[in-house]
Scaffold this motif. Structure first.
Motif, PDB file in Angstrom:
ATOM      1  N   ASN A  62       0.827  -1.201   0.000  1.00 28.96           N
ATOM      2  CA  ASN A  62       0.000   0.000   0.000  1.00 28.96           C
ATOM      3  C   ASN A  62       0.865   1.256   0.000  1.00 28.96           C
ATOM      4  O   ASN A  62       0.584   2.214  -0.732  1.00 28.96           O
ATOM      5  CB  ASN A  62      -0.910   0.000   1.228  1.00 28.96           C
ATOM      6  N   GLY A 105       1.345   3.641  -3.251  1.00 26.17           N
ATOM      7  CA  GLY A 105       0.900   5.005  -2.990  1.00 26.17           C
ATOM      8  C   GLY A 105       1.961   6.028  -3.326  1.00 26.17           C
ATOM      9  O   GLY A 105       1.657   7.104  -3.865  1.00 26.17           O
ATOM     10  N   ILE A 124      -3.013   0.354   7.522  1.00 21.61           N
ATOM     11  CA  ILE A 124      -3.121   0.818   6.131  1.00 21.61           C
ATOM     12  C   ILE A 124      -3.773   2.192   6.087  1.00 21.61           C
ATOM     13  O   ILE A 124      -3.347   3.069   5.317  1.00 21.61           O
ATOM     14  CB  ILE A 124      -3.914  -0.207   5.293  1.00 21.61           C
ATOM     15  N   THR A 125      -4.781   2.402   6.910  1.00 19.14           N
ATOM     16  CA  THR A 125      -5.435   3.710   6.973  1.00 19.14           C
ATOM     17  C   THR A 125      -4.462   4.793   7.430  1.00 19.14           C
ATOM     18  O   THR A 125      -4.416   5.895   6.863  1.00 19.14           O
ATOM     19  CB  THR A 125      -6.640   3.659   7.931  1.00 19.14           C
ATOM     20  N   ASN A 181      -2.179   5.598   4.622  1.00 18.76           N
ATOM     21  CA  ASN A 181      -2.826   6.449   3.618  1.00 18.76           C
ATOM     22  C   ASN A 181      -2.855   7.912   4.059  1.00 18.76           C
ATOM     23  O   ASN A 181      -2.707   8.830   3.236  1.00 18.76           O
ATOM     24  CB  ASN A 181      -4.251   5.955   3.355  1.00 18.76           C
ATOM     25  N   GLU A 182      -3.054   8.134   5.362  1.00 15.59           N
ATOM     26  CA  GLU A 182      -3.036   9.506   5.879  1.00 15.59           C
ATOM     27  C   GLU A 182      -1.640  10.120   5.750  1.00 15.59           C
ATOM     28  O   GLU A 182      -1.503  11.308   5.428  1.00 15.59           O
ATOM     29  CB  GLU A 182      -3.495   9.500   7.337  1.00 15.59           C
ATOM     30  N   LEU A 226       0.550   9.230   3.447  1.00 10.20           N
ATOM     31  CA  LEU A 226       0.752   9.439   2.007  1.00 10.20           C
ATOM     32  C   LEU A 226       0.057  10.706   1.527  1.00 10.20           C
ATOM     33  O   LEU A 226       0.571  11.407   0.644  1.00 10.20           O
ATOM     34  CB  LEU A 226       0.224   8.223   1.228  1.00 10.20           C
ATOM     35  N   GLU A 227      -1.096  11.006   2.105  1.00  9.09           N
ATOM     36  CA  GLU A 227      -1.814  12.223   1.723  1.00  9.09           C
ATOM     37  C   GLU A 227      -0.983  13.460   2.057  1.00  9.09           C
ATOM     38  O   GLU A 227      -0.913  14.412   1.270  1.00  9.09           O
ATOM     39  CB  GLU A 227      -3.168  12.274   2.447  1.00  9.09           C
TER      40      GLU A 227
END
Length: 207
Positions: free
Chosen positions: A75, A79, A180-181, A184-185, A187-188
């Motif tokens: 991920n 990403g 994973i969440t 993702n934060e 990566l944002e």
């Protein structure tokens, strides 16, 4: 939570689980509660350190978490490539090649470091559930052996540890999704502030 703190707890958690689950098994099989010793005293402290060290050198945790770790790493890898807007080349843009950059960005950016402390805590839960699965499975096998020899209360012990194993399995999956969440934060944030750094790394890998 810091990385060093997480690593210390990752060493101790399996030992605590081995002792607590062992005490639970003894209490179920013997029909009476086993009083836990004071592990702060040196002779009993060895009873924590030795199981922790023995478990640490085994690959059991790695085996149990292998698939989930690959999900988390993929991920982050995919990403980072998406942030750069490049066509993905999994053979070149591997997690091994991008991992050092990701952690450098986390270490250098206070906002990412704050999020990393949350990831470390969740990561401790993640590996803790994996450890619980392994140890509960071990005690389940012991319970099966005792059941075979007709030991009283062995069925109760078996059911208890299978239940712990199942709960730990779902806990491990839930904390994987949470990890994973969190990724993702991160990566944002990287997408807005560190896109150029990723592009430079991918350009290096293309040479």
């Amino acid at each position: 939570m810091t990385l060093n703190t997480m690593q210390i707890w990752r060493l101790l958690v399996p030992a605590v689980l081995i002792i607590v689950y062992g005490a639970a098994a003894w209490s179920i099989l013997m029909g009476r509660f086993l009083q836990m010793p004071d592990f702060s005293k040196a002779p009993y402290l060895v009873g924590v350190v030795v199981p922790a060290a023995l478990y640490y050198v085994t690959p059991l945790r790695t085996w149990v978490n292998k698939g989930q770790h690959e999900r988390i790493a993929e991920n982050l890898r995919a990403g980072m490539v998406r942030i750069a807007g490049y066509e993905d080349k999994p053979d070149k843009y591997t997690w091994v090649n991008l991992r050092s950059l990701f952690f450098k960005l986390v270490d250098d950016d206070k906002s990412l470091s704050t999020k990393a402390s949350i990831a470390y805590f969740n990561g401790l839960l993640w590996t803790g559930f994996a450890d619980s699965m392994v140890i509960a499975a071990g005690y389940s096998l012991v319970s099966i052996g005792l059941l075979y020899f007709g030991t009283p209360h062995a069925p109760i012990a078996l059911i208890s540890f299978v239940a712990i194993l199942i709960v730990s399995y779902f806990g491990n999956r839930a904390t994987t999704d949470r990890q994973i969440t969190i990724g993702n934060e991160q990566l944002e944030h990287i997408r807005f502030d560190h896109q150029a750094a990723i592009e430079r790394r991918l350009n290096q890998l293309d040479k």
